[in-house]
Design an enzyme around this catalytic site. Structure first.
Site, PDB file in Angstrom:
ATOM      1  CG  HIS A 102      -0.105   0.257   2.402  1.00  0.00           C
ATOM      2  ND1 HIS A 102       0.673  -1.104   3.000  1.00  0.00           N
ATOM      3  CD2 HIS A 102      -0.040   1.067   3.219  1.00  0.00           C
ATOM      4  CE1 HIS A 102       1.244  -0.360   4.397  1.00  0.00           C
ATOM      5  NE2 HIS A 102       0.940   0.887   4.429  1.00  0.00           N
ATOM      6  CG  ASP A 104       1.771   4.771   4.843  1.00  0.00           C
ATOM      7  OD1 ASP A 104       1.116   3.865   4.872  1.00  0.00           O
ATOM      8  OD2 ASP A 104       2.796   5.139   5.271  1.00  0.00           O
ATOM      9  CG  HIS A 257       5.224   0.885   2.575  1.00  0.00           C
ATOM     10  ND1 HIS A 257       4.548   2.155   2.282  1.00  0.00           N
ATOM     11  CD2 HIS A 257       4.704   0.757   4.077  1.00  0.00           C
ATOM     12  CE1 HIS A 257       3.715   2.654   3.266  1.00  0.00           C
ATOM     13  NE2 HIS A 257       3.961   1.607   4.519  1.00  0.00           N
ATOM     14  NE  ARG A 272       2.463   5.612   9.349  1.00  0.00           N
ATOM     15  CZ  ARG A 272       1.263   5.068   8.660  1.00  0.00           C
ATOM     16  NH1 ARG A 272       1.471   3.910   8.241  1.00  0.00           N
ATOM     17  NH2 ARG A 272       0.136   5.736   8.516  1.00  0.00           N
TER      18      ARG A 272
HETATM   19  C1  SIN Z   1       3.586   0.622   7.700  1.00  0.00           C
HETATM   20  O1  SIN Z   1       3.295   0.420   6.962  1.00  0.00           O
HETATM   21  O2  SIN Z   1       3.306   1.952   8.263  1.00  0.00           O
HETATM   22  C2  SIN Z   1       4.373  -0.272   8.697  1.00  0.00           C
HETATM   23  C3  SIN Z   1       5.514  -0.924   7.877  1.00  0.00           C
HETATM   24  C4  SIN Z   1       6.403  -1.817   8.695  1.00  0.00           C
HETATM   25  O3  SIN Z   1       5.773  -2.006   9.955  1.00  0.00           O
HETATM   26  O4  SIN Z   1       7.084  -2.155   8.490  1.00  0.00           O
END
Ligand code: SIN
Length: 290
Positions: A102, A104, A257, A272
């Site tokens: 996805h 974000d 990602h 995050r």
């Molecule tokens: C996320 O998608 O923000 C998390 C990515 C991760 O935990 O590696």
């Protein structure tokens, strides 16, 4: 500060820098332009306080407060806790964050510009994050497909993804009516022109894109399936192997990602920030504006 491209399709590493100290404007301009060119920034071994993490992220723009409010760091709502740890039987963060490809907040009318993840607790095994270069994935498509998708739009939905995750794990709460109202479906161009570099990138993802507008359902689904398979070919992927206190920031306008997960008995916790972005511009609107 030294900026060194990673030996991968994307990514740049900033070396000899302590992000607890604000960068001066000239150094920040260099960092930002390297980030826009390489889409992922890696800064190793950052003993960042939550405030310094937030302040660094704010240099790129205003911060989002995530819709899953129960997983925000107490006292620091700008930090979403991504974690598989439990206290008194309750998850302390979003357990399955990013366990699907996805970008974000692509489900918002103004999706996130970038996100910055700071490692707090890492597992001895697993837990890598994969990033796809969506510019390279677009560039590698045949000209006919590029011309076709340049003019198409697609729907993105957080509620659909949350329901899918909720069906898989008991740790992902169903959205309340208020949360659903906060994240209605949105329509975006399938190809996005990067506002800083002018480069085109694919802008659909397995996580949040539900259908193509204006195509019969089966045709749209086949097109999405084909694009989603194409973009995750190994040649477009950088695998980030986390080290203690890494800060990794990615450009959501140019990447997708995936959190690969780790054995559930090994703790993994990261914080995050999510930086607000602008409304995506497709190739036809970009050429009209030019
Ligand atoms: C996320 O998608 O923000 C998390 C990515 C991760 O935990 O590696």
């Amino acid at each position: 500060m030294i900026l060194r491209d990673l030996p991968a399709v994307l990514g740049v590493e900033a070396i000899d820098v302590d992000l607890n100290q604000p960068l001066d404007d000239a150094a920040f301009a260099l960092l930002r332009s390297a980030f826009e060119r390489r889409s992922v920034l890696v800064v190793r071994d950052q003993r960042l306080t939550p405030d310094a993490h937030i302040d660094f992220s704010r240099r790129f723009g205003e911060l989002e407060i995530h819709v899953q409010k129960q997983f925000l760091l107490p006292g620091h709502p700008e930090l979403l806790v991504v974690s598989n740890e439990f206290v008194d039987g309750r998850p302390i963060g979003l357990v399955d964050a990013g366990h699907y490809w996805h970008s974000d907040l692509s489900y918002k009318a103004e999706p996130s510009l970038a996100s910055a993840l700071h490692a707090q607790v890492l597992p001895a095994e697993g837990g890598d994050t994969l990033f796809v270069d969506m510019h390279a994935a677009y560039d590698a498509l045949d000209a006919e497909t590029q011309a076709r998708i340049d003019g198409l739009t697609a729907i993105h939905s957080y509620a659909a993804r949350n329901a899918a995750q909720n069906a898989k794990t008991s740790h992902r709460p169903a959205l309340t009516e208020e949360q659903k109202r906060a994240v209605p479906e949105v329509e975006h161009p399938m190809v996005r022109v990067h506002p800083a570099t002018g480069r085109k990138a694919l802008f659909v993802n397995e996580g949040f894109t539900t259908r193509v507008v204006g195509l019969p359902e089966d045709e749209g689904a086949a097109l999405l399936q084909r694009l989603c398979a194409h973009m995750v070919e190994p040649r477009f992927i950088y695998r980030h192997r986390w080290q203690a206190r890494d800060l990794v920031m990615w450009d959501n306008r140019a990447t997708i990602h995936l959190a690969t997960g780790c054995p559930p008995h090994l703790a993994r916790t990261l914080y995050r920030t999510t930086i607000k972005g602008d409304r995506p511009t497709g190739p036809s609107a970009a050429s009209l504006a030019a």
